[in-house]
Scaffold this motif. Structure first.
Motif, PDB file in Angstrom:
ATOM      1  N   VAL A 176       0.831  -1.197   0.000  1.00 44.84           N
ATOM      2  CA  VAL A 176       0.000   0.000   0.000  1.00 44.84           C
ATOM      3  C   VAL A 176       0.873   1.257   0.000  1.00 44.84           C
ATOM      4  O   VAL A 176       1.856   1.337   0.740  1.00 44.84           O
ATOM      5  N   THR A 177       0.481   2.229  -0.822  1.00 45.78           N
ATOM      6  CA  THR A 177       1.086   3.563  -0.824  1.00 45.78           C
ATOM      7  C   THR A 177      -0.041   4.574  -0.626  1.00 45.78           C
ATOM      8  O   THR A 177      -1.122   4.414  -1.210  1.00 45.78           O
ATOM      9  N   VAL A 178       0.223   5.609   0.165  1.00 42.01           N
ATOM     10  CA  VAL A 178      -0.780   6.644   0.428  1.00 42.01           C
ATOM     11  C   VAL A 178      -0.274   7.976  -0.122  1.00 42.01           C
ATOM     12  O   VAL A 178       0.858   8.383   0.142  1.00 42.01           O
ATOM     13  N   HIS A 179      -1.147   8.656  -0.890  1.00 40.64           N
ATOM     14  CA  HIS A 179      -0.827   9.965  -1.463  1.00 40.64           C
ATOM     15  C   HIS A 179      -1.749  11.010  -0.830  1.00 40.64           C
ATOM     16  O   HIS A 179      -2.946  11.055  -1.130  1.00 40.64           O
ATOM     17  N   PRO A 180      -1.229  11.855   0.051  1.00 37.59           N
ATOM     18  CA  PRO A 180      -2.075  12.853   0.726  1.00 37.59           C
ATOM     19  C   PRO A 180      -2.592  13.918  -0.243  1.00 37.59           C
ATOM     20  O   PRO A 180      -1.917  14.286  -1.204  1.00 37.59           O
ATOM     21  N   LEU A 181      -3.791  14.422   0.070  1.00 35.69           N
ATOM     22  CA  LEU A 181      -4.377  15.558  -0.636  1.00 35.69           C
ATOM     23  C   LEU A 181      -4.469  16.718   0.358  1.00 35.69           C
ATOM     24  O   LEU A 181      -3.870  16.670   1.430  1.00 35.69           O
ATOM     25  N   TRP A 199      -8.547   9.604 -12.007  1.00 34.83           N
ATOM     26  CA  TRP A 199      -9.304  10.833 -11.819  1.00 34.83           C
ATOM     27  C   TRP A 199     -10.284  10.617 -10.675  1.00 34.83           C
ATOM     28  O   TRP A 199     -10.921   9.560 -10.583  1.00 34.83           O
ATOM     29  N   PHE A 200     -10.401  11.594  -9.798  1.00 39.27           N
ATOM     30  CA  PHE A 200     -11.246  11.447  -8.623  1.00 39.27           C
ATOM     31  C   PHE A 200     -12.034  12.725  -8.399  1.00 39.27           C
ATOM     32  O   PHE A 200     -11.700  13.796  -8.929  1.00 39.27           O
ATOM     33  N   VAL A 201     -13.106  12.610  -7.614  1.00 36.19           N
ATOM     34  CA  VAL A 201     -13.879  13.784  -7.229  1.00 36.19           C
ATOM     35  C   VAL A 201     -13.835  13.923  -5.718  1.00 36.19           C
ATOM     36  O   VAL A 201     -13.897  12.940  -4.978  1.00 36.19           O
ATOM     37  N   ALA A 202     -13.687  15.176  -5.277  1.00 32.18           N
ATOM     38  CA  ALA A 202     -13.552  15.494  -3.852  1.00 32.18           C
ATOM     39  C   ALA A 202     -14.805  16.226  -3.389  1.00 32.18           C
ATOM     40  O   ALA A 202     -15.016  17.389  -3.738  1.00 32.18           O
ATOM     41  N   ILE A 203     -15.633  15.523  -2.635  1.00 37.06           N
ATOM     42  CA  ILE A 203     -16.916  16.088  -2.209  1.00 37.06           C
ATOM     43  C   ILE A 203     -16.732  17.205  -1.194  1.00 37.06           C
ATOM     44  O   ILE A 203     -17.550  18.128  -1.103  1.00 37.06           O
ATOM     45  N   GLY A 204     -15.639  17.165  -0.437  1.00 40.43           N
ATOM     46  CA  GLY A 204     -15.415  18.176   0.593  1.00 40.43           C
ATOM     47  C   GLY A 204     -14.955  19.504   0.035  1.00 40.43           C
ATOM     48  O   GLY A 204     -15.494  20.565   0.376  1.00 40.43           O
ATOM     49  N   SER A 205     -13.963  19.466  -0.864  1.00 38.61           N
ATOM     50  CA  SER A 205     -13.390  20.704  -1.393  1.00 38.61           C
ATOM     51  C   SER A 205     -13.992  21.130  -2.722  1.00 38.61           C
ATOM     52  O   SER A 205     -13.742  22.247  -3.182  1.00 38.61           O
ATOM     53  N   GLY A 206     -14.791  20.242  -3.352  1.00 36.73           N
ATOM     54  CA  GLY A 206     -15.420  20.597  -4.619  1.00 36.73           C
ATOM     55  C   GLY A 206     -14.436  20.640  -5.765  1.00 36.73           C
ATOM     56  O   GLY A 206     -14.371  21.627  -6.510  1.00 36.73           O
ATOM     57  N   VAL A 217      -0.447  15.150  -8.158  1.00 40.94           N
ATOM     58  CA  VAL A 217      -1.871  15.488  -8.135  1.00 40.94           C
ATOM     59  C   VAL A 217      -2.096  16.872  -8.740  1.00 40.94           C
ATOM     60  O   VAL A 217      -1.359  17.822  -8.459  1.00 40.94           O
ATOM     61  N   THR A 218      -3.126  16.967  -9.589  1.00 37.59           N
ATOM     62  CA  THR A 218      -3.607  18.244 -10.106  1.00 37.59           C
ATOM     63  C   THR A 218      -5.098  18.317  -9.809  1.00 37.59           C
ATOM     64  O   THR A 218      -5.812  17.323 -10.003  1.00 37.59           O
ATOM     65  N   GLU A 219      -5.570  19.467  -9.326  1.00 40.74           N
ATOM     66  CA  GLU A 219      -6.985  19.607  -8.975  1.00 40.74           C
ATOM     67  C   GLU A 219      -7.616  20.741  -9.777  1.00 40.74           C
ATOM     68  O   GLU A 219      -6.984  21.766 -10.035  1.00 40.74           O
TER      69      GLU A 219
END
Length: 303
Positions: A176-181, A199-206, A217-219
């Motif tokens: 396992v590897t963890v990539h913080p946001l 590709w992911f969606v972040a419900i908290g930060s929109g 990571v690019t947001e």
């Protein structure tokens, strides 16, 4: 929910179903399969035909559903803490992970011929073979709430860690590897997408986010009307499609980076799961009681 639902715009069609659908996927039989989390059923819809329903334990909470490598559909039972399998004839088999009360949520077929799932309550990633043998791998963080999971372009599985504000990667050997946001990001949906990236969606930060297999990571902030993004999928042309839960919308992002918000206010409320259907259209599940079909070629037409 039954009865007629108004049609919102050209290119967007509504198919009422009984209950509150949560996740939807395309099955090996060319039909749409969906979970009814509140009533303990799995639904099947072939456009033009009435929906069919397969009963489970009414309190089991079927959540995410995905095609398996064995020609069946596999799903999580969040409340009953089981993994379910349903073949296209409707026969159901259920399997309990060895760790009790695991709260399985996301599930996806892996590159190794098995299914991989998340244990939200136990901070574990599970692997289940098509004959029901389960192995679990603990995560290095507690309270992470691993959510959805998908196969990546690198032969590993990638998953969101909703409460840890991170993206996780697990090899088929269990490393396992963890990539913080960022703080309060709250990622939920994840899909393998264009550019050999996740590709992911972040419900908290929109945000709609991209993470390369190198962990970079690019947001991208979502537009107005797309608030609280929840689930995401990749279209046939490399576009990204995701649900805007609070905005009551489905949003597309073209391969050139242009966002378009598709308002669903005329078709129901609370869009959650999303998939590309057997007809090449985008389908989403509305908890208010419908599956909605969006024709990418016509959804932008004026009303």
């Amino acid at each position: 929910m039954t009865g007629d639902i108004p049609q919102p715009r050209p290119g967007i069609g509504t198919h009422p179903v009984t209950g509150a659908p949560y996740a939807v996927t395309t099955g090996p039989d060319g039909a749409l399969w969906f979970t009814l989390v509140g009533s303990g059923r799995i639904g099947r819809l072939r456009p033009g035909d009435p929906p069919r329903y397969h009963r489970l334990d009414p309190d089991c909470g079927p959540t995410i559903i995905t095609p398996g490598p064995d020609g069946a559909l596999w799903f999580t039972e969040y409340r009953a803490h089981r993994i379910g399998r349903i073949d296209t004839a409707g026969t159901v088999t259920e399997f309990a992970p060895p760790t009790p009360d695991s709260g399985p949520f996301g599930i996806a077929a892996g590159p190794d011929g098995a299914l991989w799932f998340t244990g939200t309550a136990t901070d574990r990633i599970g692997r289940i073979t098509t004959d029901g043998r389960i192995t679990e791998f603990p995560l290095p963080r507690s309270g992470a709430f691993p959510s959805t999971i998908t196969a990546g372009p690198d032969g590993a599985l990638w998953f969101t860690m909703n409460q840890a504000d991170a993206i996780g990667r697990i090899t088929t050997a269990g490393a396992v590897t963890v990539h913080p946001l960022g703080v309060a990001t709250g990622p939920v949906g994840i899909t393998s997408g264009p550019g050999d990236a996740l590709w992911f969606v972040a419900i908290g930060s929109g945000h709609l986010g991209r993470i390369g297999t190198d962990g970079v990571v690019t947001e991208f902030p979502v537009p107005d009307g797309a608030e609280r993004p929840h689930a995401v999928t990749t279209g046939p042309d490399g576009s990204l499609w995701f649900t805007g839960w609070a905005g009551n919308s489905v949003v597309s992002r073209s391969p050139t980076g242009v966002f378009e918000v598709h308002d669903l206010s005329g078709s129901g409320t609370e869009p959650h799961g999303i998939t590309v259907g057997p007809d090449g259209a985008v389908w989403t599940a509305l908890e208010s009681g419908a599956l909605v079909r969006i024709d990418p070629a016509r959804a932008g037409d004026p009303g």
